[in-house]
Design a protein around this motif. Sequence first.
Motif, PDB file in Angstrom:
ATOM      1  N   CYS A  44       0.838  -1.191   0.000  1.00  0.00           N
ATOM      2  CA  CYS A  44       0.000   0.000   0.000  1.00  0.00           C
ATOM      3  C   CYS A  44       0.884   1.257   0.000  1.00  0.00           C
ATOM      4  N   PRO A  45       0.576   2.253  -0.842  1.00  0.00           N
ATOM      5  CA  PRO A  45       1.394   3.471  -0.862  1.00  0.00           C
ATOM      6  C   PRO A  45       1.253   4.322   0.404  1.00  0.00           C
ATOM      7  N   HIS A  46       0.274   4.026   1.235  1.00  0.00           N
ATOM      8  CA  HIS A  46       0.081   4.802   2.456  1.00  0.00           C
ATOM      9  C   HIS A  46       1.040   4.358   3.570  1.00  0.00           C
ATOM     10  N   PRO A  50       1.362  -5.179   3.063  1.00  0.00           N
ATOM     11  CA  PRO A  50       1.342  -6.050   1.878  1.00  0.00           C
ATOM     12  C   PRO A  50      -0.096  -6.318   1.416  1.00  0.00           C
ATOM     13  N   PHE A  51      -0.338  -6.048   0.139  1.00  0.00           N
ATOM     14  CA  PHE A  51      -1.686  -6.255  -0.389  1.00  0.00           C
ATOM     15  C   PHE A  51      -2.113  -7.711  -0.372  1.00  0.00           C
ATOM     16  N   THR A  52      -1.183  -8.642  -0.386  1.00  0.00           N
ATOM     17  CA  THR A  52      -1.567 -10.056  -0.347  1.00  0.00           C
ATOM     18  C   THR A  52      -2.237 -10.426   0.970  1.00  0.00           C
ATOM     19  N   ASP A  53      -2.115  -9.574   1.987  1.00  0.00           N
ATOM     20  CA  ASP A  53      -2.825  -9.787   3.244  1.00  0.00           C
ATOM     21  C   ASP A  53      -4.197  -9.117   3.235  1.00  0.00           C
ATOM     22  N   GLY A  54      -4.500  -8.401   2.165  1.00  0.00           N
ATOM     23  CA  GLY A  54      -5.785  -7.709   2.040  1.00  0.00           C
ATOM     24  C   GLY A  54      -6.809  -8.570   1.340  1.00  0.00           C
ATOM     25  N   PHE A  55      -7.752  -7.899   0.685  1.00  0.00           N
ATOM     26  CA  PHE A  55      -8.794  -8.628  -0.036  1.00  0.00           C
ATOM     27  C   PHE A  55      -9.398  -7.729  -1.105  1.00  0.00           C
ATOM     28  N   ILE A  56     -10.242  -8.311  -1.933  1.00  0.00           N
ATOM     29  CA  ILE A  56     -10.984  -7.573  -2.954  1.00  0.00           C
ATOM     30  C   ILE A  56     -12.429  -7.525  -2.502  1.00  0.00           C
ATOM     31  N   LEU A  62      -9.459  -3.268  -4.522  1.00  0.00           N
ATOM     32  CA  LEU A  62      -8.414  -3.820  -3.687  1.00  0.00           C
ATOM     33  C   LEU A  62      -8.449  -3.103  -2.339  1.00  0.00           C
ATOM     34  N   VAL A  63      -8.458  -3.856  -1.238  1.00  0.00           N
ATOM     35  CA  VAL A  63      -8.555  -3.273   0.096  1.00  0.00           C
ATOM     36  C   VAL A  63      -7.276  -3.569   0.872  1.00  0.00           C
ATOM     37  N   CYS A  64      -6.640  -2.510   1.362  1.00  0.00           N
ATOM     38  CA  CYS A  64      -5.426  -2.637   2.166  1.00  0.00           C
ATOM     39  C   CYS A  64      -5.788  -3.291   3.505  1.00  0.00           C
ATOM     40  N   PRO A  65      -4.956  -4.232   3.971  1.00  0.00           N
ATOM     41  CA  PRO A  65      -5.286  -4.915   5.228  1.00  0.00           C
ATOM     42  C   PRO A  65      -5.097  -4.047   6.477  1.00  0.00           C
ATOM     43  N   LEU A  66      -4.336  -2.974   6.378  1.00  0.00           N
ATOM     44  CA  LEU A  66      -4.009  -2.190   7.566  1.00  0.00           C
ATOM     45  C   LEU A  66      -5.068  -1.139   7.908  1.00  0.00           C
ATOM     46  N   HIS A  67      -5.340  -0.244   6.968  1.00  0.00           N
ATOM     47  CA  HIS A  67      -6.290   0.840   7.234  1.00  0.00           C
ATOM     48  C   HIS A  67      -7.551   0.759   6.376  1.00  0.00           C
TER      49      HIS A  67
END
Length: 108
Positions: A44-46, A50-56, A62-67
Amino acid sequence: LWTLVCTDVHLLPWQNNLAAATVFGKSICIGKNGEGYFAFAPKCPHAGAPFTDGFIDAAGHLVCPLHKYRFCMRTGRNVSGEGYFLKRWPLRLEGNSLYIGLPPLGLY
């Protein structure tokens, strides 16, 4: 220039319709939804999650797993209002083989 990412897209390590891949020694993230396959920066640029820990999400973002920042995989635009942009690259599917559109030194 189209560069081979994998010979069988089904064998990528998919989790939540996201997979990590390496091209020219650089990490990328690949997402898939009803529109097809998309390649983008792995973090994530923020805050660098890692996007692989996120979801769609259900809208195909694409949803960032952190924020939980959301990005359009097609355009790279942040759609949840924070103003970030996601580095992305074109993909092409030929049979089961997946290719990324970039020169050998053009990832970053």
